[in-house]
Design a protein around this motif. Structure first.
Motif, PDB file in Angstrom:
ATOM      1  N   PRO A 132     -17.194  78.771   5.663  1.00  0.00           N
ATOM      2  CA  PRO A 132     -18.047  79.683   4.894  1.00  0.00           C
ATOM      3  C   PRO A 132     -17.506  79.904   3.490  1.00  0.00           C
ATOM      4  CG  PRO A 132     -17.602  80.582   7.069  1.00  0.00           C
ATOM      5  CD  PRO A 132     -16.739  79.368   6.924  1.00  0.00           C
ATOM      6  N   ARG A 133     -18.393  79.880   2.548  1.00  0.00           N
ATOM      7  CA  ARG A 133     -17.988  80.165   1.173  1.00  0.00           C
ATOM      8  C   ARG A 133     -17.543  81.623   1.083  1.00  0.00           C
ATOM      9  NH1 ARG A 133     -22.688  76.927  -0.397  1.00  0.00           N
ATOM     10  NH2 ARG A 133     -21.969  75.002  -1.342  1.00  0.00           N
ATOM     11  N   ARG A 134     -16.366  81.828   0.554  1.00  0.00           N
ATOM     12  CA  ARG A 134     -15.836  83.188   0.433  1.00  0.00           C
ATOM     13  C   ARG A 134     -16.410  83.857  -0.804  1.00  0.00           C
ATOM     14  NH1 ARG A 134     -11.353  85.848  -1.806  1.00  0.00           N
ATOM     15  NH2 ARG A 134     -10.649  87.594  -0.526  1.00  0.00           N
ATOM     16  N   GLU A 135     -17.056  84.984  -0.601  1.00  0.00           N
ATOM     17  CA  GLU A 135     -17.645  85.725  -1.712  1.00  0.00           C
ATOM     18  C   GLU A 135     -17.019  87.121  -1.760  1.00  0.00           C
ATOM     19  OE1 GLU A 135     -21.960  84.788  -2.818  1.00  0.00           O
ATOM     20  OE2 GLU A 135     -21.978  84.847  -0.644  1.00  0.00           O
ATOM     21  N   HIS A 140     -11.955  95.954  -8.453  1.00  0.00           N
ATOM     22  CA  HIS A 140     -11.359  96.189  -9.775  1.00  0.00           C
ATOM     23  C   HIS A 140     -11.044  94.839 -10.405  1.00  0.00           C
ATOM     24  CE1 HIS A 140      -9.003  98.122 -12.921  1.00  0.00           C
ATOM     25  NE2 HIS A 140      -8.013  97.280 -12.664  1.00  0.00           N
ATOM     26  N   LEU A 141     -11.272  94.713 -11.710  1.00  0.00           N
ATOM     27  CA  LEU A 141     -10.886  93.501 -12.429  1.00  0.00           C
ATOM     28  C   LEU A 141     -10.235  93.910 -13.742  1.00  0.00           C
ATOM     29  CD1 LEU A 141     -12.640  90.140 -12.723  1.00  0.00           C
ATOM     30  CD2 LEU A 141     -11.813  91.201 -14.810  1.00  0.00           C
ATOM     31  N   VAL A 156      -9.153  92.371  -7.918  1.00  0.00           N
ATOM     32  CA  VAL A 156      -8.829  93.062  -6.671  1.00  0.00           C
ATOM     33  C   VAL A 156     -10.128  93.198  -5.891  1.00  0.00           C
ATOM     34  CG1 VAL A 156      -7.904  95.143  -5.596  1.00  0.00           C
ATOM     35  CG2 VAL A 156      -6.953  94.326  -7.775  1.00  0.00           C
ATOM     36  N   GLY A 157     -10.154  92.607  -4.689  1.00  0.00           N
ATOM     37  CA  GLY A 157     -11.358  92.651  -3.875  1.00  0.00           C
ATOM     38  C   GLY A 157     -11.444  93.899  -3.047  1.00  0.00           C
ATOM     39  N   HIS A 188     -19.110  99.416 -13.515  1.00  0.00           N
ATOM     40  CA  HIS A 188     -20.515  99.090 -13.301  1.00  0.00           C
ATOM     41  C   HIS A 188     -20.770  98.045 -12.213  1.00  0.00           C
ATOM     42  CE1 HIS A 188     -20.592 101.004 -17.263  1.00  0.00           C
ATOM     43  NE2 HIS A 188     -21.892 101.207 -17.078  1.00  0.00           N
ATOM     44  N   LEU A 189     -19.791  97.229 -11.925  1.00  0.00           N
ATOM     45  CA  LEU A 189     -20.041  96.093 -11.038  1.00  0.00           C
ATOM     46  C   LEU A 189     -19.247  96.163  -9.741  1.00  0.00           C
ATOM     47  CD1 LEU A 189     -19.994  93.285 -13.761  1.00  0.00           C
ATOM     48  CD2 LEU A 189     -21.931  94.635 -12.945  1.00  0.00           C
ATOM     49  N   SER A 190     -18.505  97.233  -9.538  1.00  0.00           N
ATOM     50  CA  SER A 190     -17.694  97.376  -8.329  1.00  0.00           C
ATOM     51  C   SER A 190     -18.583  97.381  -7.085  1.00  0.00           C
ATOM     52  CB  SER A 190     -16.887  98.678  -8.392  1.00  0.00           C
ATOM     53  OG  SER A 190     -16.123  98.850  -7.220  1.00  0.00           O
TER      54      SER A 190
END
Length: 346
Positions: A132-135, A140-141, A156-157, A188-190
């Motif tokens: 499976p493709r890991r998404e 946090h980036l 940071v996932g 905004h994207l977390s």
């Protein structure tokens, strides 16, 4: 040459064609008229040879040597698989072996490796699994400057995983641009996957709802894109059982096997081929020249998508081997393995 539908063949042509294909799939050798005459075909040797010639003219059979018997072409195998083959469900022993191997305790990665191994053992071919493709979902980036024109993107996932990538930057960035871009991504994207985050950012830009300037928008796009590009260029593919391809039949066709082993080394191309089975409702069969990757080696692929518990396709399992694979046995086996593996995917 287009393959004629099975209904256009006469009854005796269908019978002889089936016997040739089944004999070839069993022995790996061309089937001659004498063998057919001894198989209970109620025709004279001359009539059998006439039917064989007819099937050869239709592109369904071929004679590798002038005095040899016939063997099915790729088109002939396709006609047999689609119109004549009667599948044999996995035996209770095979089902138990698959479920036992996949049911061993351990991480899902171990089950994926076990899947390719058990398929290889039961098929006497190469077993393959596309992982499976890991998404990862963003938590946090942070973009950290390294040197002029370069920065370290630290992701940071939501699962706690941490990954680093080097990002190329345009020269002459304003002070604070990296911090602004990092803060925007985290705020905004977390909680989104990388693909979802990229779509959300583009939507905000299109709607004029983002306060980012052009330079910061560029940094955000670079920070998100580096993971997407990396995942696309590094398919995770597990292959087991290449040694099974070096069977007795391979000794007479060593160049074909060498080509197949070379093809299997091209992980990206194999993954691309398996990816074609992701949207299939059932097991797909690619025979010989039907797929460009294995056309030179004359090999076949039986592949089935496997799904998570929500029914989403997350990967593909299958076997790769010579065109004389036992399709009737292996098609339901690959399908059963895909279903068994899917039960483990959360």
């Amino acid at each position: 040459m287009s393959t004629p539908p099975i209904t256009e063949l006469t009854a005796r042509a269908r019978d002889i064609f089936r016997l040739v294909v089944e004999g070839y799939l069993t022995s790996g050798q061309p089937v001659g008229s004498k063998t057919l005459a001894g198989s209970g075909v109620n025709l004279s040797p001359a009539s059998i040879r006439s039917v064989l010639h007819e099937l050869e003219m239709l592109g369904l059979l071929a004679a590798p040597h002038t005095s040899a018997g016939r063997m099915p072409t790729d088109q002939g195998l396709r006609l047999f698989v689609d119109g004549m083959m009667q599948v044999a469900e996995p035996t209770p022993e095979e089902r138990a072996a698959i479920e036992s191997r996949l049911g061993q305790p351990g991480p899902i990665e171990a089950a994926l490796t076990a899947t390719s191994a058990i398929l290889s053992e039961l098929s006497a071919a190469a077993g393959v699994v596309m992982v499976p493709r890991r998404e990862p979902r963003l938590q946090h980036l942070q973009l950290v400057p390294l040197a002029p024109g370069r920065a370290l993107a630290v992701l940071v996932g939501a699962d706690g995983g941490v990954e680093n990538r080097v990002v190329e930057l345009p020269l002459g960035l304003a002070p604070g641009a990296l911090e602004q871009a990092s803060n925007y991504i985290s705020a905004h994207l977390s909680g989104r996957t990388l693909a979802e985050a990229a779509r959300a950012m583009r939507a905000e830009i299109a709607a004029g709802q983002t306060a980012l300037d052009a330079a910061s928008r560029d940094l955000v796009e670079r920070g998100l894109a580096v993971w997407s590009e990396d995942a696309a260029q590094r398919p995770v593919l597990i292959v087991r059982g290449q040694a099974n391809l070096l069977d007795e039949g391979a000794l007479t066709d060593i160049e074909r096997v060498r080509q197949l082993l070379d093809d299997l080394e091209n992980r990206q191309s194999v993954a691309d081929l398996l990816d074609a089975a992701r949207e299939a409702e059932a097991t797909r069969i690619f025979i010989g020249a039907e797929n460009r990757l294995f056309s030179l080696s004359g090999s076949s692929v039986i592949a089935s998508p496997y799904r998570d518990r929500d029914g989403r396709v997350v990967g593909v399992v299958g076997v790769i081997g010579p065109t004389r694979l036992n399709y009737a046995r292996l098609v339901p086996m690959v399908d059963f393995t895909a279903q068994s593996l899917g039960k483990l995917i959360r």
